[in-house]
Design a protein around this motif. Structure first.
Motif, PDB file in Angstrom:
ATOM      1  N   ASP A 103       0.820  -1.211   0.000  1.00  0.00           N
ATOM      2  CA  ASP A 103       0.000   0.000   0.000  1.00  0.00           C
ATOM      3  C   ASP A 103       0.857   1.265   0.000  1.00  0.00           C
ATOM      4  OD1 ASP A 103      -2.232  -1.599   0.020  1.00  0.00           O
ATOM      5  OD2 ASP A 103      -2.545  -1.450   2.197  1.00  0.00           O
ATOM      6  N   ALA A 104       2.058   1.174   0.563  1.00  0.00           N
ATOM      7  CA  ALA A 104       2.962   2.325   0.601  1.00  0.00           C
ATOM      8  C   ALA A 104       3.777   2.472  -0.672  1.00  0.00           C
ATOM      9  CB  ALA A 104       3.892   2.210   1.806  1.00  0.00           C
ATOM     10  N   GLY A 105       3.533   1.616  -1.661  1.00  0.00           N
ATOM     11  CA  GLY A 105       4.277   1.712  -2.910  1.00  0.00           C
ATOM     12  C   GLY A 105       5.530   0.875  -2.943  1.00  0.00           C
ATOM     13  N   GLY A 106       5.672  -0.062  -2.004  1.00  0.00           N
ATOM     14  CA  GLY A 106       6.849  -0.916  -1.962  1.00  0.00           C
ATOM     15  C   GLY A 106       6.559  -2.334  -2.412  1.00  0.00           C
ATOM     16  N   VAL A 107       7.533  -3.209  -2.205  1.00  0.00           N
ATOM     17  CA  VAL A 107       7.411  -4.607  -2.602  1.00  0.00           C
ATOM     18  C   VAL A 107       7.991  -5.474  -1.490  1.00  0.00           C
ATOM     19  CG1 VAL A 107       7.527  -4.138  -5.071  1.00  0.00           C
ATOM     20  CG2 VAL A 107       9.637  -4.539  -3.802  1.00  0.00           C
ATOM     21  N   VAL A 108       7.660  -6.768  -1.541  1.00  0.00           N
ATOM     22  CA  VAL A 108       8.227  -7.756  -0.623  1.00  0.00           C
ATOM     23  C   VAL A 108       9.374  -8.445  -1.355  1.00  0.00           C
ATOM     24  CG1 VAL A 108       7.792  -9.798   0.770  1.00  0.00           C
ATOM     25  CG2 VAL A 108       6.009  -8.059   0.521  1.00  0.00           C
ATOM     26  N   ALA A 109      10.604  -8.169  -0.940  1.00  0.00           N
ATOM     27  CA  ALA A 109      11.770  -8.738  -1.623  1.00  0.00           C
ATOM     28  C   ALA A 109      11.959 -10.208  -1.282  1.00  0.00           C
ATOM     29  CB  ALA A 109      13.024  -7.949  -1.259  1.00  0.00           C
ATOM     30  N   SER A 110      11.698 -10.615  -0.042  1.00  0.00           N
ATOM     31  CA  SER A 110      11.846 -12.015   0.362  1.00  0.00           C
ATOM     32  C   SER A 110      10.948 -12.277   1.562  1.00  0.00           C
ATOM     33  CB  SER A 110      13.299 -12.354   0.696  1.00  0.00           C
ATOM     34  OG  SER A 110      13.735 -11.619   1.830  1.00  0.00           O
ATOM     35  N   ARG A 123       7.818 -18.605  13.540  1.00  0.00           N
ATOM     36  CA  ARG A 123       8.482 -17.388  13.091  1.00  0.00           C
ATOM     37  C   ARG A 123       8.121 -17.094  11.643  1.00  0.00           C
ATOM     38  NH1 ARG A 123      12.407 -15.695  16.461  1.00  0.00           N
ATOM     39  NH2 ARG A 123      13.209 -14.329  14.818  1.00  0.00           N
ATOM     40  N   ALA A 124       8.235 -15.836  11.310  1.00  0.00           N
ATOM     41  CA  ALA A 124       8.088 -15.361   9.927  1.00  0.00           C
ATOM     42  C   ALA A 124       8.980 -14.140   9.763  1.00  0.00           C
ATOM     43  CB  ALA A 124       6.637 -15.025   9.592  1.00  0.00           C
ATOM     44  N   GLU A 125       9.647 -14.057   8.618  1.00  0.00           N
ATOM     45  CA  GLU A 125      10.573 -12.942   8.378  1.00  0.00           C
ATOM     46  C   GLU A 125      10.369 -12.425   6.966  1.00  0.00           C
ATOM     47  OE1 GLU A 125      14.525 -13.158  10.078  1.00  0.00           O
ATOM     48  OE2 GLU A 125      15.357 -12.553   8.132  1.00  0.00           O
ATOM     49  N   LEU A 126      10.293 -11.120   6.840  1.00  0.00           N
ATOM     50  CA  LEU A 126      10.082 -10.469   5.552  1.00  0.00           C
ATOM     51  C   LEU A 126      11.139  -9.401   5.331  1.00  0.00           C
ATOM     52  CD1 LEU A 126       7.052 -10.660   7.125  1.00  0.00           C
ATOM     53  CD2 LEU A 126       6.308 -10.133   4.814  1.00  0.00           C
ATOM     54  N   THR A 127      11.513  -9.220   4.077  1.00  0.00           N
ATOM     55  CA  THR A 127      12.375  -8.115   3.670  1.00  0.00           C
ATOM     56  C   THR A 127      11.556  -7.199   2.774  1.00  0.00           C
ATOM     57  OG1 THR A 127      14.350  -9.507   3.768  1.00  0.00           O
ATOM     58  CG2 THR A 127      14.505  -7.462   2.513  1.00  0.00           C
ATOM     59  N   LEU A 128      11.285  -6.001   3.259  1.00  0.00           N
ATOM     60  CA  LEU A 128      10.420  -5.054   2.566  1.00  0.00           C
ATOM     61  C   LEU A 128      11.265  -3.961   1.919  1.00  0.00           C
ATOM     62  CD1 LEU A 128       7.692  -4.623   5.341  1.00  0.00           C
ATOM     63  CD2 LEU A 128       7.770  -6.314   3.504  1.00  0.00           C
TER      64      LEU A 128
END
Length: 308
Positions: A103-110, A123-128
């Motif tokens: 929504d902020a104009g970004g993407v989920v890299a991993s 656990r869950a981990e995201l790279t935004l």
């Protein structure tokens, strides 16, 4: 009477004609010194007045392409962050974090997920990757997904690196253009080969610099925020009755015995390997001892005296 006047007029014209020619020559020679004068029949074009570059509606100067110039010092900042939080449902919280970034104009890299088992937390981990101007708002929104434990955000000013890359790219590109022009006018094969070798090296250097420039521009345009989400760790319940304590004690004995058996099994091969050279050493020492101690007969001086 008329003939006399005509003759006088002709004589006066003969006298005035040379004087008029001399006066004309003097006027032509003095013309360049007059303001705005010119000695040629065609007037020279006036120089165009110097004009200031168009500053636009906001007063900002324009670049060479006619677009508003951007100050590199204000834009060349790389932002990297780390956020750690605890949520009852890490996967659902990760989904919400991904939606916030998009929504902020970004993407989920991993994105990685790990299911919990026993005392191991889920656990869950995201790279935004989000635009730099929405990082603060994203951090505020992430606090609504769970209990934030750690936040670490750092920014690095790379304006000087951006300027250095721009200068190097411009210099190498100009060198490639010059070599391309020389290549077209090479007179012999040897010169042609030398120019081609230099042109290949310069082209490779230019491609490398352009790749660095694109990577740095991507880091400046999109900040990297790593979000780590974990569930509450399941703590083992304390025994409430005698039977529960007995079971817990027996489980601990079994666990210790199992660990001891594992240690013994791991040590047994080493004991066998060390026992072989130890046995060989014992056999060698015994043989040396038998050889060194031999029985000797009693000498005559040591004979026992005769009893009368």
């Amino acid at each position: 009477m008329c003939a006399t006047r005509g003759a006088a007029y002709r004589r006066s014209m003969r006298i005035l004609a040379p004087l008029a020619a001399v006066a004309a020559l003097l006027l032509v020679g003095c013309a360049p010194m007059l303001p705005g004068g010119s000695s040629s029949s065609e007037s020279a074009p006036l120089p165009a007045p110097a004009t200031e570059p168009f500053a636009g509606e906001e007063g900002a100067p324009l670049d060479a392409a006619g677009m508003p110039a951007v100050d590199a010092a204000e834009q060349a900042v790389v932002v990297v962050g780390w956020v750690s939080l605890v949520a009852s449902e890490p996967v659902e919280a990760a989904d919400a974090a991904a939606e916030l970034a998009q929504d902020a104009g970004g993407v989920v890299a991993s994105r990685t997920e790990s299911a919990g088992a026993g005392d191991v937390a889920e656990r869950a981990e995201l790279t935004l990757r989000v635009p730099a101007d929405v990082v603060e708002a994203l951090l505020v929104d992430l606090r609504t997904l769970g209990d934030v434990r750690d936040v670490d955000v750092s920014s690095t000013d790379v304006a000087q690196q951006v300027r250095d890359l721009d200068v190097r790219v411009a210099s190498v590109r100009a060198s490639v253009d010059r070599l391309t022009t020389l290549l077209a006018s090479a007179a012999d094969t040897q010169t042609l080969l030398e120019i081609e070798e230099q042109l290949t090296a310069r082209t490779s250097e230019l491609e490398s610099l352009l790749a660095q420039q694109a990577s740095l521009a991507d880091q400046v345009a999109l900040s990297t925020i790593t979000v780590s989400i974990a569930s509450e760790a399941i703590e083992p319940a304390a025994p409430a009755t005698f039977v529960d304590g007995l079971v817990a004690g027996w489980e601990s004995v079994v666990a210790v015995a199992g660990a001891a058996l594992v240690a013994a099994g791991a040590a047994l091969p080493w004991l066998v390997v060390l026992a072989i050279p130890a046995a060989i050493l014992v056999v060698v020492l015994r043989r040396r001892r038998r050889i060194g101690v031999s029985p000797s007969a009693p000498s005559q001086g040591d004979a026992a005296p005769l009893v009368p």
